[in-house]
Design a protein around this motif. Structure first.
Motif, mmCIF file in Angstrom:
data_model
loop_
_atom_site.group_PDB
_atom_site.id
_atom_site.type_symbol
_atom_site.label_atom_id
_atom_site.label_comp_id
_atom_site.label_asym_id
_atom_site.label_seq_id
_atom_site.Cartn_x
_atom_site.Cartn_y
_atom_site.Cartn_z
ATOM 1 N N UNK A 64 0.568 -1.222 -0.167
ATOM 2 C CA UNK A 64 -0.300 0.063 0.070
ATOM 3 C C UNK A 64 0.727 1.027 0.333
ATOM 4 N N UNK A 65 0.135 2.064 0.056
ATOM 5 C CA UNK A 65 1.069 3.649 -0.577
ATOM 6 C C UNK A 65 1.083 4.371 0.764
ATOM 7 N N UNK A 66 0.450 3.781 1.941
ATOM 8 C CA UNK A 66 0.784 4.726 2.802
ATOM 9 C C UNK A 66 0.053 4.028 3.884
ATOM 10 N N UNK A 67 -0.487 4.371 5.304
ATOM 11 C CA UNK A 67 -0.758 4.288 6.078
ATOM 12 C C UNK A 67 -0.553 5.757 7.231
ATOM 13 N N UNK A 68 -1.205 5.043 8.195
ATOM 14 C CA UNK A 68 -1.084 6.287 9.441
ATOM 15 C C UNK A 68 -0.864 5.882 11.641
ATOM 16 N N UNK A 69 -0.277 5.905 11.544
ATOM 17 C CA UNK A 69 0.429 5.251 12.670
ATOM 18 C C UNK A 69 -0.261 5.250 14.098
ATOM 19 N N UNK A 70 -2.029 5.578 13.936
ATOM 20 C CA UNK A 70 -2.221 5.526 14.840
ATOM 21 C C UNK A 70 -2.930 3.718 14.932
ATOM 22 N N UNK A 71 -3.097 3.295 15.952
ATOM 23 C CA UNK A 71 -3.746 2.043 15.335
ATOM 24 C C UNK A 71 -5.677 1.786 15.316
ATOM 25 N N UNK A 72 -6.412 2.946 15.948
ATOM 26 C CA UNK A 72 -7.353 3.055 15.960
ATOM 27 C C UNK A 72 -7.670 3.888 16.429
ATOM 28 N N UNK A 73 -9.293 5.061 15.893
ATOM 29 C CA UNK A 73 -9.562 6.107 16.630
ATOM 30 C C UNK A 73 -10.558 6.719 15.837
ATOM 31 N N UNK A 74 -10.745 8.273 16.632
ATOM 32 C CA UNK A 74 -10.846 8.845 16.333
ATOM 33 C C UNK A 74 -10.128 9.687 15.166
ATOM 34 N N UNK A 75 -9.689 9.636 14.060
ATOM 35 C CA UNK A 75 -8.673 10.103 13.149
ATOM 36 C C UNK A 75 -9.371 9.936 11.324
ATOM 37 N N UNK A 76 -10.693 11.192 11.359
ATOM 38 C CA UNK A 76 -11.064 10.186 10.218
ATOM 39 C C UNK A 76 -10.185 10.495 8.554
ATOM 40 N N UNK A 77 -10.869 9.660 7.723
ATOM 41 C CA UNK A 77 -9.776 9.455 6.715
ATOM 42 C C UNK A 77 -8.767 8.926 6.729
ATOM 43 N N UNK A 78 -8.813 7.705 8.294
ATOM 44 C CA UNK A 78 -6.920 7.296 7.823
ATOM 45 C C UNK A 78 -6.992 6.210 7.563
#
Ligand code: PGA
Length: 253
Positions: A64-78
């Motif tokens: 894949x081309x990217x990811x966000x570092x948090x495991x889960x939660x209120x991060x709209x669009x990630x």
């Protein structure tokens, strides 16, 4: 050569699910008996799971081309590392210059993403590279050094084993202006020297360093002939089975 060549296709924001499946089928067919090169393709998020299903039984790996570092939660669009692992990703591209340029990615956020990816067992394609003005100002090596140190901050030798570095001079991406094999080799050797300094001789010898920036079937062979170039991250030419498979089969060219 002790490092297995690694060619990855970065599809960027291209291909609907239908188009992605078509290209995947063509690649499976074209690359069926290639054994001496590791191959990965990085479709957009929406096509990952269908492409993963289509790749079953093939040795082509999903990225894949990217990811966000948090495991889960209120991060709209990630999208989280585990979500990507679950849909079959083996690799993730992190720190691509388009993300640095258009989406505010910094060495620090790249470092957070790398750590989060490795933590769930995703392998990383870590992108670095200087801009045209940095090159013209003679800053290429200092920029590369800063990006390598910043991106790998706090990581141990064991973790780096699951990482590939992609050297992509920004001025060569999508411009048709490839670095010459000598220009690329010079920076690749410097990257390996950085790894030697930060980690060890053994690790520096084992980590694969891909070149990226207007790689084509015509220029791949000259690049791969360089001692420290272990593969390629391919954008434009990875969108067609014909050109991408010719790049993967660089030995036959
Ligand atoms: P390009 O892109 O091959 O189209 O230059 C390379 C990349 O951005 O990874």
């Amino acid at each position: 050569m002790r490092r297995l060549p690694f060619i990855a296709g970065n599809w960027k924001m291209n291909k609907t699910v239908e188009e992605a499946l078509l290209l995947t089928r063509e690649l499976k067919e074209a690359l069926n008996e290639v054994k001496d090169v590791e191959v990965a393709i990085a479709p957009p998020f929406t096509a990952l799971y269908p492409v993963f299903q289509e790749l079953k039984g093939s040795s082509i790996r999903l990225a894949c081309q990217n990811l966000f570092w948090e495991e889960k939660g209120a991060y709209t669009g990630e999208v989280s590392p585990l979500m990507l692992k679950e849909v079959g990703c083996r690799y993730v591209i992190i720190g691509h210059s388009e993300r640095r340029q258009y989406f505010g990615e910094t060495d620090e956020t790249v470092n957070r993403r790398i750590k989060a990816a490795l933590k769930v067992g995703l392998k990383v394609i870590f992108c670095i590279g200087e801009t045209l003005s940095e090159r013209e100002n003679g800053e290429t090596f200092s920029v590369i050094e800063r990006q390598v140190k910043g991106g790998l901050q706090g990581l141990g030798e064991k973790e780096i084993e699951d990482l590939v570095i992609a050297y992509e001079p920004v001025w060569a991406i999508g411009t048709g202006k490839t670095a010459t094999p000598q220009q690329a080799q010079e920076v690749h050797r410097f990257i390996r020297a950085q790894l030697r300094q930060l980690f060890s001789d053994g690790l520096a010898e084992d980590v694969r360093v891909q070149y990226g920036g207007s790689v084509t079937p015509e220029n791949i062979k000259g690049l791969m002939a360089q001692e420290d170039i272990d593969g390629a991250l391919v954008g434009g030419a990875s969108l067609k089975a014909e050109s991408f498979s010719r790049i993967v089969r660089f030995r036959e060219m």
